[in-house]
Write a protein that holds these residues in place. Structure first.
Motif: not given
Length: 248
Positions: A128-143, A155-158
């Motif tokens: 789970i992640g907030y702002c830029m952390g949402a991007v990191l959460a997604m990258r972790t899960a897809t990797a 409130h995700p980042g890019a």
């Protein structure tokens, strides 16, 4: 509920981290919680404790450990618009230095550490992640699709960019269930359509919801962006997601 500070070995050194977990013993589902751009700090640690009270082991790594331990920045007690220009003058160089390559290197180390904790049960975890952390959460899960059963981003980042490594381009690898909780204006209608189409094409179960009346950062009680109704909705959606994936 118990909490502790930890040191996570990574390919680039030692990442300091905070963990909260139920105090009654036994094992619990694991949650990797990525912070927003202001980094790990008391409000994030309180949120980890809240999740721990619901039966989860929550690990909050300091993604900026290459620069300094948490709390990384000298933040005011309550962050307002007046503080942001000076703060982001300090923050942006660290964000720019945190490349996708570094994020993915750290993600593997964080997952290895989390799943090896004696208090964490077998099976996949949530990111789970907030702002830029949402991007990191997604990258972790897809990797690591076999290791992550749920993703929540608030409130995700890019998540949708025109770059080859845009997070939405990795969605075909995804197997986790997803909830995105957006503030009004967080993503353009076109970006929402593009990421929704990517989820649909991959057969991912997801929700992408705009929380009415909110602005970017609405979950963070130490900022003027905080919205109590939006925060409550965030907790409801998050606990439902985790309950349906990690405790089913």
């Amino acid at each position: 509920m118990s909490s502790t500070t930890l040191s996570i070995p990574t390919p680039d050194g030692q990442s300091d981290a905070f963990a909260a977990y139920p105090g009654e013993g036994g094992t619990h589902p694991g949650v990797l919680l990525y912070p927003d751009a202001f980094g790990p700090r008391p409000v994030l640690w309180d949120m980890a404790r809240e999740l721990a009270d619901h039966g989860y082991y929550v690990l909050v790594p300091n993604i900026f450990y290459r620069h300094r331990p948490a709390p990384v920045f000298d933040l005011p007690e309550h962050i307002t618009a007046e503080h942001r220009p000076e703060l982001f003058g300090q923050i942006m160089p660290l964000i720019e230095a945190y490349t996708a390559e570094r994020a993915l290197s750290d993600a593997g180390a964080y997952l290895d550490f989390l799943t090896a904790r004696p208090e964490v049960g077998a099976g996949p975890v949530a990111t789970i992640g907030y702002c830029m952390g949402a991007v990191l959460a997604m990258r972790t899960a897809t990797a690591h699709p076999d290791r992550v059963a749920a993703i929540a981003g608030f409130h995700p980042g890019a998540l949708v960019t025109d770059q080859p490594d845009s997070p939405h381009r990795q969605i075909p690898r995804l197997t986790a269930k997803v909830h995105l909780g957006l503030a009004e204006g967080d993503m353009t209608p076109e970006a929402i359509t593009e990421i929704s189409q990517a989820f649909d094409a991959a057969g991912v179960e997801y929700g992408c919801e705009i929380y009415p009346g909110t602005v970017h950062g609405f979950t963070m009680s130490d900022t003027e962006a905080f919205d109590s109704a939006g925060s409550r909705r965030h907790w409801e959606r998050l606990l439902t997601l985790l309950g349906s994936t990690l405790k089913s």
